[in-house]
Write a protein that holds these residues in place. Sequence first.
Motif, mmCIF file in Angstrom:
data_model
loop_
_atom_site.group_PDB
_atom_site.id
_atom_site.type_symbol
_atom_site.label_atom_id
_atom_site.label_comp_id
_atom_site.label_asym_id
_atom_site.label_seq_id
_atom_site.Cartn_x
_atom_site.Cartn_y
_atom_site.Cartn_z
ATOM 1 N N PHE A 81 64.237 34.577 2.675
ATOM 2 C CA PHE A 81 64.187 34.559 1.208
ATOM 3 C C PHE A 81 62.920 35.238 0.719
ATOM 4 C CE2 PHE A 81 62.536 32.618 -2.625
ATOM 5 C CZ PHE A 81 63.593 32.783 -3.501
ATOM 6 N N LEU A 82 61.770 34.856 1.316
ATOM 7 C CA LEU A 82 60.496 35.439 0.872
ATOM 8 C C LEU A 82 60.491 36.947 1.078
ATOM 9 C CD1 LEU A 82 57.736 32.931 1.958
ATOM 10 C CD2 LEU A 82 58.632 33.384 -0.315
ATOM 11 N N GLN A 83 60.950 37.381 2.246
ATOM 12 C CA GLN A 83 60.995 38.810 2.549
ATOM 13 C C GLN A 83 61.788 39.571 1.498
ATOM 14 O OE1 GLN A 83 62.605 39.414 6.436
ATOM 15 N NE2 GLN A 83 60.571 39.613 7.337
ATOM 16 N N GLN A 84 63.016 39.071 1.258
ATOM 17 C CA GLN A 84 63.909 39.741 0.314
ATOM 18 C C GLN A 84 63.281 39.832 -1.066
ATOM 19 O OE1 GLN A 84 67.554 37.668 0.282
ATOM 20 N NE2 GLN A 84 68.534 38.963 1.809
ATOM 21 N N HIS A 85 62.755 38.686 -1.535
ATOM 22 C CA HIS A 85 62.304 38.659 -2.926
ATOM 23 C C HIS A 85 60.951 39.329 -3.106
ATOM 24 C CE1 HIS A 85 65.528 36.360 -4.915
ATOM 25 N NE2 HIS A 85 65.835 36.136 -3.655
ATOM 26 N N LYS A 86 60.145 39.353 -2.049
ATOM 27 C CA LYS A 86 58.898 40.119 -2.131
ATOM 28 C C LYS A 86 59.223 41.582 -2.329
ATOM 29 C CE LYS A 86 54.874 38.059 -0.741
ATOM 30 N NZ LYS A 86 53.910 37.528 0.153
ATOM 31 N N GLN A 87 60.175 42.049 -1.520
ATOM 32 C CA GLN A 87 60.588 43.445 -1.603
ATOM 33 C C GLN A 87 61.126 43.752 -3.002
ATOM 34 O OE1 GLN A 87 63.530 44.406 1.283
ATOM 35 N NE2 GLN A 87 62.531 46.314 1.810
ATOM 36 N N LEU A 88 61.919 42.823 -3.497
ATOM 37 C CA LEU A 88 62.531 42.994 -4.824
ATOM 38 C C LEU A 88 61.454 43.126 -5.885
ATOM 39 C CD1 LEU A 88 65.672 42.727 -4.785
ATOM 40 C CD2 LEU A 88 65.365 40.750 -6.268
#
Lengths: 223, 63, 248
Positions: B44-51
């Motif tokens: 989740f963190l990875q995805q939303h950081k990227q976003l």
Amino acid sequence: MHNIFFATVRRDLKIAYRNSSDLLNPLAFFFIVVTLFPLGISPSPQVLSGLAPGVLWVAALLATLLSVDGLFKSDYEDGSLEQILISPQPLFMVVLGKVVGHWLVTGFPLTLLTPVLAVMLFLPVDGIIALELTLLIGTPILSLIGAIGAGLTVGLKRGGLLISVLILPLYVPVLILGTLAVQAGVDGQSFAGHLLWMGSLLVMGLGLAPLATAAGLRISASS
Amino acid sequence: MSFDSFSAFLAMGGHGLYVWSAYAVTLVVFAFNAIKPVLMHKRFLQQHKQLQRRELARENTAQ
Amino acid sequence: MGRVWSLFHKFASPKWFYEISGKLLPWFVAMTGLVLCTGVVWGLAYAPPDYQQGNAFRIMYIHVPASILAESSYMMMALAGAVGLIWKIKLADLALKTAAPLGASLTFLSIATGAIWGKPIWGTWWVWDARLTSMLVLLFLFVGVIALRSAMENKEAAGKACAILALVGLVNIPIIKMSVEWWFTLHQPSSFKLTEKPAMPPEMWIPLLIMVVGYYSAFATAWMMRIRVEILEQENRTQWVRDRVRTA
């Protein structure tokens, strides 16, 4: 209140009559499934008469399950389900009407057909009487429980296998009571207790299952 | 201590295979239940950081 | 009453729950580790062997709590579903969603450890016994809830549909158990009888009690860890989650 119930039953019966495959397919399925057992296991009368209660009950259960999948499908697709949901008519009665209609075109004819198959599986006469009585009380329960699954999955494109996973575990008590009653009948014991239990399950199902089905339909239609 | 030696403890009076495999299965399931949410959190963190980084970049170029 | 109500809604607010559970979680992890270690060491090494089953009975310390938790987790799941349907609380739906796979895994554990225990004691992996069969049906009920959720694309509708299915299952569980027990007593196989065991001495049942507490604590911990991720997923557009992502 009563009008909507009878109107729903009449409408569904008329549709089933016009589209005769609705009426014939569950029966054909039932017949074919039962035929597979002697072919797959053994043609010997001793073996078959022992298996008969379970085979007939499981086949009846599957025939109901496969036909119940389409209970609300056409109403959902042509938009009449939404009409029913927004109409002031009590949804409970409509659902009950649909279930009764479904039972009249599957469970009831299936019960009438069963003695023929029971004779082919060498089930003794006492067992056939018990089988008929339990099917008469039990198949409406199967339709009622099946309707819950149909209501929950009506909006899904591929509901067929899913509804089996949802509903079959809930069929366990009916299956057990039905086969035990037939076994008791074969052994010459009284099966009144089984019938009473099944009857109370039916009463409970009549009161609760349409509620759950109606709630499921509202959710499916809103998504 | 109800065992005389460590090897007796491992042998479980001849039932060692069953006892230890039951405990192993339990350990695997518990470990799965513990690790799964950690992995979910990481993803989740990875995805939303990227976003968020992408959003920031878009805002910067718009200005 | 008004105060209780506002407390209730505060508790149901995802943000508040996320924060408070974050503070509680380390304590729960520590407690779970401590209790489970104590129970396992006591049960495996210090409890006296059973006079009939020898050391195979030590599987009981992981099997019985799994069975208890499997059933209570279904109850918790259905209860969360009811709360979600009645009060329309988003958190309750997430509670149901996270309880389902955990409950299924515990039911699986109960069946798997039961099978492994059965082999040395009954001489067979599986017996069509009333308790084993009800557990199997319980596993099917969990699988149904999980399958229904994964089949529905609309998340809100999926939550409500699962809640209804869980409640229908809850009504059915006592009926299923009763009918399975009846079926078993009439089909009773002669070779295996699960008669009542004699009362256990305290040095045998105290570790069992510890293990049950440990399992409950482990369930709560795993459930909290999971629901925290689900909260983040659900609230991913809110400012507080965005802030958390940025600072993480």
